[in-house]
Design a protein around this motif. Sequence first.
Motif, PDB file in Angstrom:
ATOM      1  N   PHE A 111       1.019  -1.177   0.053  1.00 40.95           N
ATOM      2  CA  PHE A 111      -0.053  -0.060   0.001  1.00 40.95           C
ATOM      3  C   PHE A 111       0.762   1.334   0.089  1.00 40.95           C
ATOM      4  N   LYS A 112       2.338   1.068   0.453  1.00 42.66           N
ATOM      5  CA  LYS A 112       2.869   2.326   0.676  1.00 42.66           C
ATOM      6  C   LYS A 112       3.249   3.055  -0.921  1.00 42.66           C
ATOM      7  N   ASP A 143       8.951  -2.336   3.238  1.00 43.90           N
ATOM      8  CA  ASP A 143       8.212  -1.832   2.340  1.00 43.90           C
ATOM      9  C   ASP A 143       8.246  -0.372   1.837  1.00 43.90           C
ATOM     10  N   GLY A 255       1.408  -0.644  11.995  1.00 41.22           N
ATOM     11  CA  GLY A 255       2.880  -0.613  12.794  1.00 41.22           C
ATOM     12  C   GLY A 255       2.973   0.798  13.163  1.00 41.22           C
ATOM     13  N   ASN A 256       3.496   1.540  12.163  1.00 42.20           N
ATOM     14  CA  ASN A 256       3.513   2.982  12.550  1.00 42.20           C
ATOM     15  C   ASN A 256       2.558   3.841  12.860  1.00 42.20           C
ATOM     16  N   PHE A 257       1.304   3.563  12.799  1.00 40.88           N
ATOM     17  CA  PHE A 257       0.080   4.244  13.051  1.00 40.88           C
ATOM     18  C   PHE A 257      -0.220   5.090  11.835  1.00 40.88           C
ATOM     19  N   GLY A 258       0.535   4.985  10.562  1.00 42.19           N
ATOM     20  CA  GLY A 258       0.438   5.871   9.503  1.00 42.19           C
ATOM     21  C   GLY A 258      -0.933   5.939   8.933  1.00 42.19           C
ATOM     22  N   ASP A 259      -1.164   4.615   8.373  1.00 38.41           N
ATOM     23  CA  ASP A 259      -2.191   4.146   7.708  1.00 38.41           C
ATOM     24  C   ASP A 259      -3.466   4.431   8.400  1.00 38.41           C
ATOM     25  N   SER A 307       6.639  -6.014   8.661  1.00 40.60           N
ATOM     26  CA  SER A 307       6.489  -4.761   8.358  1.00 40.60           C
ATOM     27  C   SER A 307       5.769  -3.812   9.372  1.00 40.60           C
ATOM     28  N   THR A 407      -2.732  -4.925   2.840  1.00 41.65           N
ATOM     29  CA  THR A 407      -1.666  -4.053   2.820  1.00 41.65           C
ATOM     30  C   THR A 407      -0.387  -4.326   1.812  1.00 41.65           C
TER      31      THR A 407
HETATM   32  C1  PLP Z   1       4.020  -0.348   6.247  1.00 48.70           C
HETATM   33  C2  PLP Z   1       3.261  -1.725   6.347  1.00 48.70           C
HETATM   34  C3  PLP Z   1       2.286  -1.760   7.097  1.00 48.70           C
HETATM   35  C4  PLP Z   1       2.052  -0.755   8.490  1.00 48.70           C
HETATM   36  O1  PLP Z   1       1.602   0.467   8.232  1.00 48.70           O
HETATM   37  P1  PLP Z   1       1.760   1.696   9.218  1.00 48.70           P
HETATM   38  O2  PLP Z   1       1.309   2.798   8.483  1.00 48.70           O
HETATM   39  O3  PLP Z   1       3.049   1.660   9.509  1.00 48.70           O
HETATM   40  O4  PLP Z   1       0.851   1.343  10.350  1.00 48.70           O
HETATM   41  C5  PLP Z   1       1.295  -3.072   7.370  1.00 48.70           C
HETATM   42  N1  PLP Z   1       1.546  -3.644   6.324  1.00 48.70           N
HETATM   43  C6  PLP Z   1       2.316  -3.708   5.465  1.00 48.70           C
HETATM   44  C7  PLP Z   1       2.643  -4.648   4.389  1.00 48.70           C
HETATM   45  C8  PLP Z   1       3.239  -2.617   5.164  1.00 48.70           C
HETATM   46  O5  PLP Z   1       4.075  -2.455   4.555  1.00 48.70           O
END
Ligand code: PLP
Length: 461
Positions: A111-112, A143, A255-259, A307, A407
């Motif tokens: 998704f990034k 990612d 993970g980092n709470f961004g999404d 990730s 993701t």
């Molecule tokens: C980065 C990532 C996450 C976590 O996203 P955050 O924005 O850090 O919460 C989850 N799944 C995948 C596959 C990722 O690359």
Amino acid sequence: MKYISTRGAAPVLNFGEAMMTGLARDGGLYVPEAVPVMSKDAIAALAGQSYEETAFRVMRPFLGDTFGDDEFRGLIARAYAGFGHAARAPLVQLAPNHFLLELFHGPTLAFKDFAMQLIGQMMQAALEKSGQRITIVGATSGDTGSAAMEAFRGLGNVDLFILYPHGRVSEVQRRQMTTPVEANVHALAMDGDFDDCQARVKDMFNDFAFRDGVRLAGVNSINWARVLAQVVYYFFSAVALGAPHRAVSFTVPTGNFGDIFAGYIARQMGLPIEKLVIATNQNDILDRALRSGAYVTDGVKPSISPSMDIQVSSNFERALFDAYGRDGAAVAQLMAELKAGGFHISQGALEMLRATFASGRCSEEETTATIRAAHAATGEVLCPHSAVGVKVAEENLGPTPMITLATAHPAKFPDAVEGAMGLRPALPPRMGDLYSRPERVTRVANDLAALQALIRERTGH
Ligand SMILES: *Cc1c(COP(=O)(O)O)cnc(C)c1O
């Protein structure tokens, strides 16, 4: 539109400046001074629009005069042209009231790409106008780095350095970072884990002489422009399921709470989101914090959803800023306590967070079992991160339609998927030669001075 720091002591910036700055000079994160609200009619009018048109309408109010309308439309078109699916973010159905939003059809299969492709276009366009050249340094658990390499390779006004934890990313992720041939992108394999990489990048931002000397910019998920680009698919998918006339809920592997913070912004903009469910793997600081009120670090346990192997969720600071009534000094105090191991969330702030977010945790065994069960029930092959989301979503199903964010593409984590269901997912044909391209990477120590010297040398500063 003005952007202010969550710690209340950095310059107020416009959108373009906040995008170039990344981390605020007081150590905080930039947030809009006020979130623009979209009327019910404006949301309803998104029905049937393309992803690109939805992106334009949702993001435009946040940009001020950084780009003209036609220019911004052009940047969006270029950002998403390389995606492997005409819908960009297709929805598939898993169960009667449960949908999966496939966010893995971009060039690096996670998704990034949605945010990174756009921020690459936006930064290059802004730099061309000002005639400047910048150095981007980013830390990645896999990612982010591959998405950044893909988005920035060959851009004329940017040098990109990506720090990843040596030996802790999947082979597909590593190859996506080490195989681009363009001279302006640099993969650095560092000794340590993701938090070490992230800490060194933060150190570089806090060293103002270095920061100004190499014109340092950041594209980690703390960059406001990345969060903003991710707000779009919340609107796009919710409208596809009947918003604004019908509410939806989302479960987000976090993970980092961004999404998931992007989902929170969508909700503030007026999108009827009932629940935002945080899904964590065994690195469950967010789930524990929401349950107990204690945000306490506990070391990273490597998992099959790497990730999300993070112990400090940087973007959580943005949610705390709102939960504490936008009191920057209070946030700065919490972050100082975090450096010493953790903090307690006040009762009022905890109530605010619980009114917006639910949470759940998924163990390694549950992740594997969910990949297997989803495949048996629907034929859908989940990556381990998406499986964490699906498992936690299933515990939160109700009368409101649930959208779980998928993701990454399963082929990005083939060992975990094969271990769970006995079949090795294939890369899409457009990436078939990834395993035969030569790799280019520099092994580096967890040493700030050595990293800074290497970056100065390669950028000529
Ligand atoms: C980065 C990532 C996450 C976590 O996203 P955050 O924005 O850090 O919460 C989850 N799944 C995948 C596959 C990722 O690359």
